[in-house]
Enzyme design. Structure first.
Site, PDB file in Angstrom:
ATOM      1  N   HIS A  76     -32.087 -28.526 -10.392  1.00  0.00           N
ATOM      2  CA  HIS A  76     -31.512 -29.538 -11.288  1.00  0.00           C
ATOM      3  C   HIS A  76     -32.546 -30.549 -11.781  1.00  0.00           C
ATOM      4  O   HIS A  76     -32.262 -31.326 -12.695  1.00  0.00           O
ATOM      5  CB  HIS A  76     -30.325 -30.244 -10.615  1.00  0.00           C
ATOM      6  CG  HIS A  76     -30.681 -31.324  -9.648  1.00  0.00           C
ATOM      7  ND1 HIS A  76     -30.743 -31.140  -8.286  1.00  0.00           N
ATOM      8  CD2 HIS A  76     -30.981 -32.630  -9.849  1.00  0.00           C
ATOM      9  CE1 HIS A  76     -31.055 -32.269  -7.691  1.00  0.00           C
ATOM     10  NE2 HIS A  76     -31.209 -33.195  -8.615  1.00  0.00           N
ATOM     11  N   ASP A 125     -29.573 -24.442  -5.985  1.00  0.00           N
ATOM     12  CA  ASP A 125     -30.320 -25.633  -6.413  1.00  0.00           C
ATOM     13  C   ASP A 125     -31.660 -25.680  -5.681  1.00  0.00           C
ATOM     14  O   ASP A 125     -31.917 -26.533  -4.829  1.00  0.00           O
ATOM     15  CB  ASP A 125     -29.512 -26.898  -6.151  1.00  0.00           C
ATOM     16  CG  ASP A 125     -30.057 -28.102  -6.922  1.00  0.00           C
ATOM     17  OD1 ASP A 125     -30.914 -27.890  -7.812  1.00  0.00           O
ATOM     18  OD2 ASP A 125     -29.617 -29.230  -6.653  1.00  0.00           O
ATOM     19  N   SER A 230     -33.997 -36.687  -5.617  1.00  0.00           N
ATOM     20  CA  SER A 230     -33.689 -35.284  -5.890  1.00  0.00           C
ATOM     21  C   SER A 230     -34.908 -34.383  -5.738  1.00  0.00           C
ATOM     22  O   SER A 230     -36.013 -34.734  -6.162  1.00  0.00           O
ATOM     23  CB  SER A 230     -33.144 -35.137  -7.308  1.00  0.00           C
ATOM     24  OG  SER A 230     -31.865 -35.695  -7.421  1.00  0.00           O
ATOM     25  N   GLY A 231     -34.688 -33.208  -5.158  1.00  0.00           N
ATOM     26  CA  GLY A 231     -35.774 -32.254  -4.986  1.00  0.00           C
ATOM     27  C   GLY A 231     -36.627 -32.506  -3.764  1.00  0.00           C
ATOM     28  O   GLY A 231     -37.432 -31.650  -3.375  1.00  0.00           O
TER      29      GLY A 231
END
Length: 303
Positions: A76, A125, A230-231
């Site tokens: 994402h 994801d 995120s990530g």
């Protein structure tokens, strides 16, 4: 001649052993300690696999170094573009607005995203970033261990999530944007699904958190990963080594009660990582040593 050959074999075996020890040491073993828990500033170098994925010189996502040329991230993070030329990766970063002499900036050669992912909550994801060139490890830049598919992180395991994301819903991390760390317990998928059904309009039997994901956080909220993280990695220490259990993926709000952070479960994608990244293989030194040992063994058997 025979005696010399035996000594050479002993030397080669010792060299192979030393090589394997160094290899094991670099994975999941920070050289700098002092990891303070509870949503606080990290110590520089404490999480040497943490990277900053940047677009137009601005931080957009976290990520983790898993080899000297591969970074683990989330699909994402690349919804706007998968063009490698649009991104750079900063390794060894600590304060984003106060660049360190220990950090390096790498261009990106390739981005591999998982085709299963379509929106928050769906499987897949996970993404791999291949750096333009292999990097040299330092005490501020080291890889985290990738857990095999057989490794389990049971409920209650104490793990740590790191990143430069928001420190609350809509609350940006203040200057100089120092790397943050937070200790969170693993929550079973069963209990996490139960939490996410509280106050929700969804079918009570619906699975909100599938098996390729894992939850970590607190029922009461207050402490969680957030936008900008995120990530990034959720890591757990097992047998003295740090393994990446999860990748920051999604959640409802930040630190909201009954809405713990949801992470891509890394062991579930071990085969995918090996297939799309760099498969584990013996080092060139190991291959050379093994070849020489084989030649010497055959030579001695013929005498």
């Amino acid at each position: 001649m025979m005696e010399n050959a035996k000594y050479l074999i002993g030397f080669l075996l010792l060299a192979e052993y030393s090589s394997s020890v160094v290899s094991d040491f670099t994975c999941g073993t920070p050289l700098i300690g002092s990891r303070i828990v509870g949503g606080t500033d990290a110590t520089e170098g404490a999480w040497p696999w943490q990277i900053s994925l940047q677009q137009d010189n601005s931080h957009i996502c976290g990520g983790s170094l898993i080899s000297n040329q591969l970074v683990l991230c989330a699909t994402h993070c690349f919804t706007h573009s998968t063009n490698p030329a649009d991104y750079t990766v900063v390794l060894g970063a600590y304060q984003l607005l106060n660049p360190s002499s220990h950090q390096i900036i790498s261009n990106v050669q390739n981005i591999t995203v998982n085709s299963l992912w379509s929106h928050d909550g769906t499987p897949g994801d996970i993404a791999l970033i291949k750096l333009s060139e292999p990097i040299t490890y330092t005490k501020y830049i080291l890889p985290v261990c990738v857990p095999p598919s057989s490794m389990d992180f049971p409920e209650g395991s104490t793990c740590t999530v790191t990143g430069w994301g928001n420190i609350g819903s809509g609350e940006l991390l203040s200057s100089p944007k120092t790397l943050q760390q937070l200790t969170v317990p693993i929550i079973s998928n069963t209990n996490c699904n139960t939490m996410y059904h509280i106050g929700a309009d969804s079918d009570p039997s619906a699975v909100i958190v599938p098996s390729d994901q894992i939850c970590a956080g607190y029922e009461a909220g207050k402490k969680d990963s957030c936008q900008g993280d995120s990530g990034g990695p959720l890591v757990c220490q097992v047998g003295g080594l740090w393994y990446q259990a999860g990748i920051v993926s999604w959640g409802e709000g930040c630190a909201t009660p009954n809405r713990p952070g949801v992470y891509t479960y890394v062991p579930h994608y071990y085969d995918w990582i090996q297939t799309n990244g760099i498969p584990p293989s013996a080092s060139s030194m190991s291959v050379l040593i093994a070849s020489l040992l084989l030649v010497l063994t055959l030579f001695l058997m013929q005498r």
